[in-house]
Design an enzyme around this catalytic site. Structure first.
Site, PDB file in Angstrom:
ATOM      1  N   GLY A  65      18.494  26.652 -45.480  1.00  0.00           N
ATOM      2  CA  GLY A  65      18.971  26.904 -44.132  1.00  0.00           C
ATOM      3  C   GLY A  65      20.309  27.617 -44.135  1.00  0.00           C
ATOM      4  CG  ASP A  66      21.889  29.420 -40.557  1.00  0.00           C
ATOM      5  OD1 ASP A  66      21.809  30.583 -40.991  1.00  0.00           O
ATOM      6  OD2 ASP A  66      21.363  29.058 -39.497  1.00  0.00           O
ATOM      7  NE  ARG A  70      28.896  26.476 -44.124  1.00  0.00           N
ATOM      8  CZ  ARG A  70      29.628  25.605 -44.824  1.00  0.00           C
ATOM      9  NH1 ARG A  70      30.754  25.994 -45.409  1.00  0.00           N
ATOM     10  NH2 ARG A  70      29.224  24.355 -44.968  1.00  0.00           N
ATOM     11  CB  THR A  90      16.173  24.305 -37.652  1.00  0.00           C
ATOM     12  OG1 THR A  90      15.717  23.171 -38.392  1.00  0.00           O
ATOM     13  CG2 THR A  90      15.638  24.220 -36.234  1.00  0.00           C
ATOM     14  NE  ARG A 229      25.779  46.151 -33.082  1.00  0.00           N
ATOM     15  CZ  ARG A 229      25.500  45.595 -31.902  1.00  0.00           C
ATOM     16  NH1 ARG A 229      25.607  44.278 -31.759  1.00  0.00           N
ATOM     17  NH2 ARG A 229      25.119  46.313 -30.876  1.00  0.00           N
ATOM     18  CG  ASP A 232      31.853  44.336 -35.759  1.00  0.00           C
ATOM     19  OD1 ASP A 232      32.182  43.430 -36.565  1.00  0.00           O
ATOM     20  OD2 ASP A 232      31.579  44.112 -34.567  1.00  0.00           O
ATOM     21  CD  GLU A 289      25.799  22.606 -43.732  1.00  0.00           C
ATOM     22  OE1 GLU A 289      26.964  22.752 -44.151  1.00  0.00           O
ATOM     23  OE2 GLU A 289      24.826  22.425 -44.486  1.00  0.00           O
TER      24      GLU A 289
END
Length: 312
Positions: A65-66, A70, A90, A229, A232, A289
């Site tokens: 997951g994220d 990370r 998720t 973005r 950017d 998280e």
């Protein structure tokens, strides 16, 4: 033969053996030597990724997951070693922002065959960010701690929703769990925030939450910050302050329509450095998280520090 490392959160896999077999076949077909390392409480994605780079890995897959993304991204920042993503969680906000396929087998193929792209990361400075309530400053002795994130951090209602969703609800409902949890948290009162953008005069708002993002998507693929973005050199800030039922309806309509209209119910800004202060301790989250509650978020951008593999 080049080495590819798969950092895998096995708890998110229904059939780990099948997944590892698919990854091994994909690596063998392309002349890569695969190395598989599962995350654990003792060794998270950051530790495993740093070890992989030290051992000579030329490509790292974050399969999870994220949170896994990370951790791997923080370890790879500045190394030039590309990060590929297999989204198993998720929300998968970073993967969505990069256009990574949701199916694991297609994501693996995209990681091997995609193009390299440099993106920004965000550096969050603060204390107690390990999610246990422990002040991490005691570990470094510097009086400060920092963590890198790829997608979004927040303080207030959004973090309360992440906390209320919980792992069991997310396993049952997927990203819909955030919507269900959100309904239970709408009664949380607004709080007084001070938001400083770069060197500008601080903004003072009474709001539900403030989010700071490198990517502007929400779980389910909804766009909260349409100007965001990944490359950017800027961070995007969203201040949510809807009042009453109709206020929430207006905000929801703007998010669904990807509208750029600006008013006090949903304000959006861009900056390179952001400091958010609340009048009381509030829930906080980093890339989905939950971390220890606090009164501040202090974030700066790290332009172009991460190489990622994006589908062609």
């Amino acid at each position: 033969m080049p080495v590819v490392t798969f950092v895998v959160n096995r708890t998110l896999l229904r059939d780990p053996r099948r997944f590892l077999r698919r990854c091994r076949l994909a690596a063998d077909d392309r002349g890569w030597k695969p190395w598989f390392v599962p995350t654990s409480e003792a060794e998270d994605g950051m530790v495993l990724t740093r070890r992989a780079v030290a051992a000579g890995a030329s490509l790292v897959f974050a399969a999870g997951g994220d949170g896994t993304v990370r951790a791997c991204a923080e370890a790879l920042a500045g190394t030039g070693v590309p990060l590929a993503i297999v989204p198993l969680g998720t929300a998968n906000l970073t993967a969505r922002a990069l256009g990574v396929p949701a199916r694991a087998d297609r994501a693996v193929d995209a990681g091997f065959d995609g193009r390299d792209r440099r993106i920004d990361l965000a550096l969050l400075d603060g204390t107690g960010l390990d999610g246990t309530g422990v002040d991490m400053t005691s570990r470094s002795g510097t009086g400060r701690c920092a963590t890198t994130f790829a997608a979004m951090a927040g303080i207030g209602l959004d973090a309360a929703v992440v906390e209320a969703a919980g792992e069991q609800l997310k396993r049952r409902l997927g990203w819909v769990a955030y919507g269900v949890a959100g309904v239970t948290q709408l009664s949380l009162p607004p709080r007084d925030f001070t938001v400083r953008l770069d060197d500008a005069e601080p903004l003072r708002r009474r709001a539900r939450c403030v989010v700071v993002a490198n990517a502007g998507l929400l779980p389910g693929g909804f766009t909260l910050l349409p100007e965001a973005r990944l490359d950017d050199g800027l961070l995007d800030v969203g201040i949510l302050a809807p009042s009453g039922t109709w206020g929430w309806v207006r905000v929801a309509g703007r998010v669904l329509a990807r509208g750029r209209h600006q008013d006090r119910s949903l304000e959006r800004f861009q900056a390179r450095r952001i400091r958010v202060s609340a009048d009381v301790e509030l829930p906080r989250q980093v890339d989905g998280e939950v971390v220890a509650p606090g009164q501040t978020l202090s974030v700066s951008v790290r332009p172009g520090v991460l190489v990622v593999r994006q589908p062609k």
